[in-house]
Design a protein around this motif. Structure first.
Motif, PDB file in Angstrom:
ATOM      1  N   ALA A 164      -8.025  28.119  -7.055  1.00 37.45           N
ATOM      2  CA  ALA A 164      -7.508  28.599  -6.140  1.00 37.45           C
ATOM      3  C   ALA A 164      -6.828  28.431  -4.407  1.00 37.45           C
ATOM      4  CB  ALA A 164      -7.817  30.696  -6.150  1.00 37.45           C
TER       5      ALA A 164
ATOM      6  N   THR B 180      -4.537  28.663  -9.414  1.00 34.30           N
ATOM      7  CA  THR B 180      -4.610  30.023  -9.322  1.00 34.30           C
ATOM      8  C   THR B 180      -5.664  30.289 -10.453  1.00 34.30           C
ATOM      9  OG1 THR B 180      -3.041  30.885 -10.383  1.00 34.30           O
ATOM     10  CG2 THR B 180      -2.507  31.210  -8.201  1.00 34.30           C
TER      11      THR B 180
ATOM     12  N   THR C 225      -0.779  35.132  -3.290  1.00 35.25           N
ATOM     13  CA  THR C 225      -1.383  34.018  -3.371  1.00 35.25           C
ATOM     14  C   THR C 225      -1.059  33.269  -1.869  1.00 35.25           C
ATOM     15  OG1 THR C 225      -0.771  32.781  -5.037  1.00 35.25           O
ATOM     16  CG2 THR C 225      -1.125  31.164  -3.885  1.00 35.25           C
TER      17      THR C 225
END
Length: 484
Positions: free
Chosen positions: A248, A265, A386
């Protein structure tokens, strides 16, 4: 030894690596693209086979002993293509490629059905496979009635290699038929396109075996065998494996034909309203989010053609360090745009030109415009939660120091430039092949490259680029309004 085969739009690249992951030989062969009508982009799949044979012949001539020791092959390829086969696996029509936009109407119709965004986590873009096949259903019903299998480009190459119709999760996520969360074909989405799961390839993870290399090819290539062919991945997922972007927040920015900003991710977190791609990664239990601008180096190629020059000549006329925004602003939507606008209609434009503008001003504006478009991508990824704090750079456009420094200034993110070496999709494909026959952890196989330098943003120019970015964002609605 391990072999990575990367099927690109313009050709194929074959890369041999040893058990330590070090490249020891490569070969390539080209393919042609046909544009029979505006918005159409097609290839004859027979070219992919011919190109692969040519590349392997070159490898055999120059690295015969290493080729003989290959244990596994990994595949990478350009995504979204529609390769239609009949019951005998005969190609029914040329493959419609990722940059074919003829199916804009079909894409809009499919996207209007809530189930597509709900199950795929993505807008149905005209470049995706599903609307292309729906276009065939409407405009070429005789062809559609014969379709027994639909394969993505690299998976047609796999059919020739193994005799099996198989795909991986990352590539299949770009069809608009995959339930991206559950990592399986969606019967509901296939039914919406008057298709069945029988017409789809079987699915494996990219780091798993998809079958074995055919005995005939083992003999022709001089390989002792057996050889496993891994699931592989779509080109950007494979590139992420080559760059070690598995966990991630790991991300890269690519200046290739198109521009890509990708971050891995560990959860499925779609954001189709942002025109962000949410796809399965080529490794299990991992996804990635990606923003795409359709014309990155393609914009520079276009300008070079107009100027009667070459991209390298245009780039060499610029200094290494920008001193601020260009005198003009360029909207790089010459082939339409993905993120954030989802617009298949070309709408490129120069703004702010004066009689004193020179070729170098246009070149810097083009590079800057692509950087601003990638800033749109970065903001879209961040809006989903993100976290992107630095990016590895890749792609042919990164050979320009001016472009790299401009990109760092515009994104306001440190850019990590890999040391000279191999780290792209072909290496990622080879690593996926290695993973399919190895007991090593994926993180041990798919390591990050050695970083030669980190390019930091020039904070003295931050305000100037931020102001120009606001001007850039205002161009799109103005141009759309003027050309509607």
């Amino acid at each position: 030894m391990y072999l990575g085969l990367d099927l690109g739009t313009s050709g194929i690249r074959a890369l041999l690596v040893n058990e330590s992951g070090m490249p020891i030989g490569e070969a390539s062969a080209s393919s042609d693209v046909s544009h029979p009508h505006p918005g159409w982009s097609e290839q004859d799949p027979a070219q992919w086979i011919a190109a692969c044979e040519a590349a392997i012949t070159e490898l055999k001539a120059n690295h015969g002993s290493e080729l003989r020791a290959v244990r596994a092959i990994g595949l990478s390829g350009h995504m979204h293509g529609a390769t239609l086969l009949d019951k005998d696996h005969k190609v029914l029509r040329p493959c419609m490629l990722w940059n074919d936009t003829r199916s804009a109407q079909e894409a809009q119709q499919l996207d209007s059905q809530d189930r597509f965004r709900t199950l795929t986590g993505n807008i149905v873009f005209p470049g995706f496979t599903a609307p292309k096949v729906d276009w065939v259903r409407v405009h070429e019903p005789d062809v559609f009635s014969q379709v027994a299998k639909i394969l993505l480009p690299k998976d047609y190459l796999r059919l020739w290699l193994t005799g099996d119709c198989v795909s991986d999760m990352s590539d299949s996520a770009g069809t608009a038929w995959l339930d991206v969360d559950k990592r399986n074909w969606s019967g509901a989405l296939l039914d919406a396109c008057q298709l069945t799961e029988d017409q789809m390839p079987s699915l494996v993870e990219g780091s798993e075996s998809s079958g074995g290399l055919r005995a005939e090819l083992l003999s022709d290539w001089g390989i002792e065998g057996p050889v496993i062919v891994a699931g592989g991945g779509g080109d950007n997922a494979a590139a992420a494996c080559g760059l070690g972007c598995l966990q991630a927040g790991d991300g890269f920015v690519s200046l290739g034909t198109s521009g890509v900003l990708l971050a891995a991710t560990d959860t499925y977190a779609p954001a189709p309203e942002k025109a962000v791609h949410s796809f399965c990664h080529a490794i299990p239990n991992t996804w990635f989010q990606m923003g795409v601008t359709l014309a990155a180096t393609d914009s520079l190629n276009w300008l070079a053609k107009i100027c009667g020059s070459t991209p390298a000549e245009l780039a060499s006329a610029l200094p290494e360090m920008p001193t601020g925004p260009s005198s003009a602003t360029f909207l790089p939507y010459i082939s339409g745009e993905r993120t954030p606008h989802n617009d298949a209609s070309p709408s490129g434009v120069f703004a702010g030109l004066s009689v004193g503008a020179e070729q170098a001003d246009l070149t810097s504006a083009v590079m800057e415009g692509v950087a601003f478009s990638l800033k749109d991508c970065l903001n879209a990824l961040r809006a989903t939660g993100t976290n992107v704090t630095s990016l590895i750079t890749t792609g042919g456009g990164t050979r320009s120091r001016f472009w790299l420094n401009t990109l760092a200034n515009v994104l306001d993110v440190p850019l990590q430039v890999p040391a000279k070496g191999e780290f792209g999709a072909a290496l990622g494909a080879a690593r996926l092949g290695m993973a399919a026959v190895s007991d090593q952890a994926l993180t041990e196989i798919m390591t990050k490259p050695e970083i030669a330098e980190t390019i930091e943003p020039n904070t003295d120019l931050s305000d100037a680029y931020a102001a120009r970015y606001e001007q850039f964002k205002s161009l799109y609605p103005a141009v759309k309004s003027a050309t509607a």
